[in-house]
Enzyme design. Structure first.
Site, PDB file in Angstrom:
ATOM      1  N   CYS A  12     -23.599  16.880  32.047  1.00  0.00           N
ATOM      2  CA  CYS A  12     -24.912  17.385  32.388  1.00  0.00           C
ATOM      3  C   CYS A  12     -24.843  17.825  33.844  1.00  0.00           C
ATOM      4  CB  CYS A  12     -25.973  16.307  32.181  1.00  0.00           C
ATOM      5  SG  CYS A  12     -27.601  17.009  31.891  1.00  0.00           S
ATOM      6  N   CYS A  88     -27.058  19.132  28.419  1.00  0.00           N
ATOM      7  CA  CYS A  88     -28.147  19.892  29.031  1.00  0.00           C
ATOM      8  C   CYS A  88     -27.760  21.357  29.041  1.00  0.00           C
ATOM      9  CB  CYS A  88     -28.494  19.378  30.422  1.00  0.00           C
ATOM     10  SG  CYS A  88     -27.338  19.758  31.734  1.00  0.00           S
ATOM     11  N   CYS A  96     -17.091  25.634  33.268  1.00  0.00           N
ATOM     12  CA  CYS A  96     -16.511  24.286  33.370  1.00  0.00           C
ATOM     13  C   CYS A  96     -15.090  24.369  33.892  1.00  0.00           C
ATOM     14  CB  CYS A  96     -16.489  23.619  31.995  1.00  0.00           C
ATOM     15  SG  CYS A  96     -18.107  23.235  31.334  1.00  0.00           S
TER      16      CYS A  96
END
Length: 175
Positions: A12, A88, A96
């Site tokens: 998140c 989220c 990422c």
């Protein structure tokens, strides 16, 4: 022959509420087959007190929970992840790090309980709801026959889990 233990990372943005709840739920409910972790792209530095309160009230572990950067899990000495789940919408949309081992990924977004304003009762109720949504997803995930399902089918099932009750529309506000 010992059973393989799968590493699961919940992501998140702030790593203070949803991802921490998921880490604790997986730690208890999936303890025999899974090792859980959580992290954030922009960690808040502390776990939301309502997350701790709800976990303790439902007899889920809180020891060792902390808000930390996802960079900890992109380093060469980090545990190799088998699964990475964003919980989220903001984290799902961010670039990422490259995860060693090429884990399976899916988005399991739910509303941010930390964004609820009002009385402590309303805030705690939002955390209980988030806990239930995450617990349902984790229960379905941990019941999958991971060793006997092909990767394509598994990927589809992981994405389907993210669409069950409580799923966000993908339009969460930054925060």
């Amino acid at each position: 022959m010992s059973e393989h233990i799968y590493n699961v990372l919940f992501l998140c943005t702030g790593n203070s509420a949803r991802s921490v709840l998921a880490e604790s739920i997986m730690r208890k409910d999936g303890h025999s087959k899974f090792r859980s972790f959580s992290a954030g792209s922009q960690p808040k530095g502390s776990v939301n007190p309502f997350a701790i309160r709800v976990l303790k009230s439902l007899d889920y572990p809180t020891d060792g929970l902390r808000s930390k950067s996802w960079e900890e899990f992109a380093r060469p000495d980090a545990p190799v992840m088998d699964f990475v789940f964003t919980v989220c919408d903001n984290a799902a949309g961010e670039t990422c790090p490259v995860w060693p081992g090429q884990p399976m990924t899916a988005h399991w977004g739910i509303e941010d309980p930390a964004a609820v304003e009002g009385t402590d009762i309303l805030k705690e109720a939002a955390f209980v709801a988030a806990f239930r949504y995450l617990k349902n997803r984790i229960a379905i995930f941990t019941s999958l026959p991971l060793r006997s399902i092909d990767k394509l089918s598994l990927g589809t099932k992981l994405r389907d889990i993210g669409r069950i009750a409580g799923a966000t529309s993908g339009q969460e506000k930054a925060g």
